[in-house]
Scaffold this motif. Structure first.
Motif, PDB file in Angstrom:
ATOM      1  N   ARG A 141      56.904  78.306  33.824  1.00  0.00           N
ATOM      2  CA  ARG A 141      57.882  77.050  33.246  1.00  0.00           C
ATOM      3  C   ARG A 141      58.644  76.723  34.677  1.00  0.00           C
ATOM      4  O   ARG A 141      59.115  77.571  35.483  1.00  0.00           O
ATOM      5  N   ALA A 142      59.108  75.503  34.683  1.00  0.00           N
ATOM      6  CA  ALA A 142      59.912  74.964  35.726  1.00  0.00           C
ATOM      7  C   ALA A 142      61.422  75.160  35.303  1.00  0.00           C
ATOM      8  O   ALA A 142      61.801  75.366  34.292  1.00  0.00           O
ATOM      9  N   TYR A 182      70.903  76.706  37.951  1.00  0.00           N
ATOM     10  CA  TYR A 182      70.070  76.435  36.983  1.00  0.00           C
ATOM     11  C   TYR A 182      70.699  77.060  35.735  1.00  0.00           C
ATOM     12  O   TYR A 182      71.549  77.939  35.739  1.00  0.00           O
ATOM     13  N   GLY A 183      70.112  76.557  34.418  1.00  0.00           N
ATOM     14  CA  GLY A 183      70.569  77.066  32.916  1.00  0.00           C
ATOM     15  C   GLY A 183      70.909  78.490  33.124  1.00  0.00           C
ATOM     16  O   GLY A 183      72.079  78.822  32.965  1.00  0.00           O
ATOM     17  N   VAL A 184      70.360  79.409  33.359  1.00  0.00           N
ATOM     18  CA  VAL A 184      70.482  80.908  33.396  1.00  0.00           C
ATOM     19  C   VAL A 184      71.530  81.296  34.218  1.00  0.00           C
ATOM     20  O   VAL A 184      72.492  82.196  33.847  1.00  0.00           O
ATOM     21  N   ARG A 215      65.313  73.806  35.391  1.00  0.00           N
ATOM     22  CA  ARG A 215      66.125  72.423  35.910  1.00  0.00           C
ATOM     23  C   ARG A 215      67.302  72.547  36.534  1.00  0.00           C
ATOM     24  O   ARG A 215      68.098  73.441  36.219  1.00  0.00           O
ATOM     25  N   GLN A 272      75.063  79.980  33.523  1.00  0.00           N
ATOM     26  CA  GLN A 272      75.688  80.639  32.255  1.00  0.00           C
ATOM     27  C   GLN A 272      76.080  82.003  32.855  1.00  0.00           C
ATOM     28  O   GLN A 272      77.202  82.582  32.401  1.00  0.00           O
ATOM     29  N   TYR A 303      74.593  74.520  27.989  1.00  0.00           N
ATOM     30  CA  TYR A 303      73.761  73.223  27.939  1.00  0.00           C
ATOM     31  C   TYR A 303      74.242  72.046  27.538  1.00  0.00           C
ATOM     32  O   TYR A 303      74.207  71.152  28.080  1.00  0.00           O
ATOM     33  N   ARG A 321      59.406  82.868  34.857  1.00  0.00           N
ATOM     34  CA  ARG A 321      59.648  82.018  33.714  1.00  0.00           C
ATOM     35  C   ARG A 321      58.448  81.605  32.876  1.00  0.00           C
ATOM     36  O   ARG A 321      58.525  80.719  32.227  1.00  0.00           O
ATOM     37  N   ASP A 359      74.873  68.646  29.623  1.00  0.00           N
ATOM     38  CA  ASP A 359      74.501  67.134  29.361  1.00  0.00           C
ATOM     39  C   ASP A 359      75.664  66.250  29.477  1.00  0.00           C
ATOM     40  O   ASP A 359      75.694  65.116  29.889  1.00  0.00           O
ATOM     41  N   LEU A 367      74.601  80.205  26.310  1.00  0.00           N
ATOM     42  CA  LEU A 367      73.756  79.454  27.052  1.00  0.00           C
ATOM     43  C   LEU A 367      73.759  78.031  26.262  1.00  0.00           C
ATOM     44  O   LEU A 367      73.532  77.221  26.989  1.00  0.00           O
ATOM     45  N   GLY A 368      73.880  78.149  24.905  1.00  0.00           N
ATOM     46  CA  GLY A 368      73.895  76.839  24.296  1.00  0.00           C
ATOM     47  C   GLY A 368      75.140  76.132  24.686  1.00  0.00           C
ATOM     48  O   GLY A 368      74.853  74.719  24.860  1.00  0.00           O
ATOM     49  N   GLU A 420      76.331  65.403  33.155  1.00  0.00           N
ATOM     50  CA  GLU A 420      75.400  64.625  33.725  1.00  0.00           C
ATOM     51  C   GLU A 420      75.609  63.185  33.237  1.00  0.00           C
ATOM     52  O   GLU A 420      75.595  62.107  33.722  1.00  0.00           O
TER      53      GLU A 420
END
Lengths: 166, 118
Positions: free
Chosen positions: B75-76, B26-28, B78, B31, B49, B72, B53, B45-46, B56
């Motif tokens: 929060r969920a 996932y994101g973190v 991704r 990264q 992302y 978090r 995208d 991190l940007g 995907e």
């Protein structure tokens, strides 16, 4: 029992949530919360991450060809409106440049609507708001006539082609 | 199966990170892994992302929202997984990298070539 991780302030998170597009708000807020170490680090993280996220969503939701057609169509409509209601304005310096302001600002609003709104159908209000940015440079009657012509055009398109999103 | 488009170096790093992280991609975490793989070059991190995208959109990865967790702020995440097209793209990149390494090895010799990866 595990301790709850300290995170950013509620107001900071609300501000970031406001800036983030709906489609990625949940996971980006969660990732930024997980990386939180201090208010300064969080602010830096947000400053470096959020603009790139927004730019990526703009790229994903926008179609340059469609945008170009839309902006050119609106520009021609405003030129036509100027021709019909105030032909004198067309003879002034930079008239054609000033007439480019409302379609340009309207297109920016369309892009932001595509990124942030749940619905893909852009409200005609965006056209009116875009025209507001040209108040002072373009005569009001041209702006009003232009907005009405574009609204009528969009309405006809939506009635004749209901599956076509405008 | 459609052929994957050629992928850039940063995209290769992100795909590699997703492959190695498996269910925890996932994101973190992506990264952190990309920063480790790309070191000493930075990996924000940007930029991760943006690349996720793009991958995907190309059909190389897919994503889903997991359950929220207290770490978090409720929060969920991704989470991401490699699609078959993504595995193929990464395989092709790895084959190309291997050919490059062999050509460098042949030209510069063992000691000098190994100095590059020290």
């Amino acid at each position: 029992m595990g301790s709850v991780k300290k995170g950013p302030s509620r107001s900071a998170e609300l501000l970031v949530a406001f800036l983030l597009p709906r489609s990625c708000r949940e996971e980006v807020l969660g990732d930024l919360f997980e990386r939180y170490r201090s208010p300064l680090q969080y602010a830096l993280d947000v400053a470096l991450t959020v603009p790139l996220v927004i730019a990526s969503k703009v790229r994903r939701r926008s179609d340059p060809q469609t945008a170009l057609i839309e902006v050119m169509t609106m520009y021609l409509v405003y030129c036509a409106a100027a021709w019909y209601v105030n032909r004198t304005f067309l003879r002034t310096d930079f008239a054609l440049l000033f007439l480019a302001i409302p379609p340009t600002t309207t297109m920016i609003l369309f892009v932001l609507w595509d990124v942030y709104a749940a619905s893909r159908r852009k409200p005609v209000l965006c056209v009116a708001l875009g025209a507001l940015f040209a108040v002072g440079t373009v005569p009001l009657e041209i702006l009003v006539c232009g907005v009405l012509m574009i609204a009528a055009f969009v309405l006809v398109i939506r009635i004749m082609f209901p599956r076509f999103v405008t | 199966m459609p052929k994957p488009d050629s992928i850039g170096q940063f995209e290769q790093l992100v795909l590699t990170a997703i492959l190695t992280l498996a269910d925890d991609a996932y994101g973190v975490s992506i990264q952190v892994k990309v920063a480790e793989l790309a070191s000493p070059l930075p990996a924000s991190l940007g930029s991760v992302y943006v690349t996720l995208d793009r991958l995907e959109d190309k059909g190389l990865v897919s994503s889903w929202l997991s359950d929220p967790t207290p770490e978090r702020g409720g929060r969920a995440k991704r989470c991401y997984r490699l699609e078959a097209l993504g595995e193929l793209a990464l395989e092709r990149s790895a084959v190309t990298a291997k050919r490059i390494w062999e050509a460098v090895f042949d030209r510069l010799g063992k000691d000098r070539a190994k100095g590059w990866v020290r």
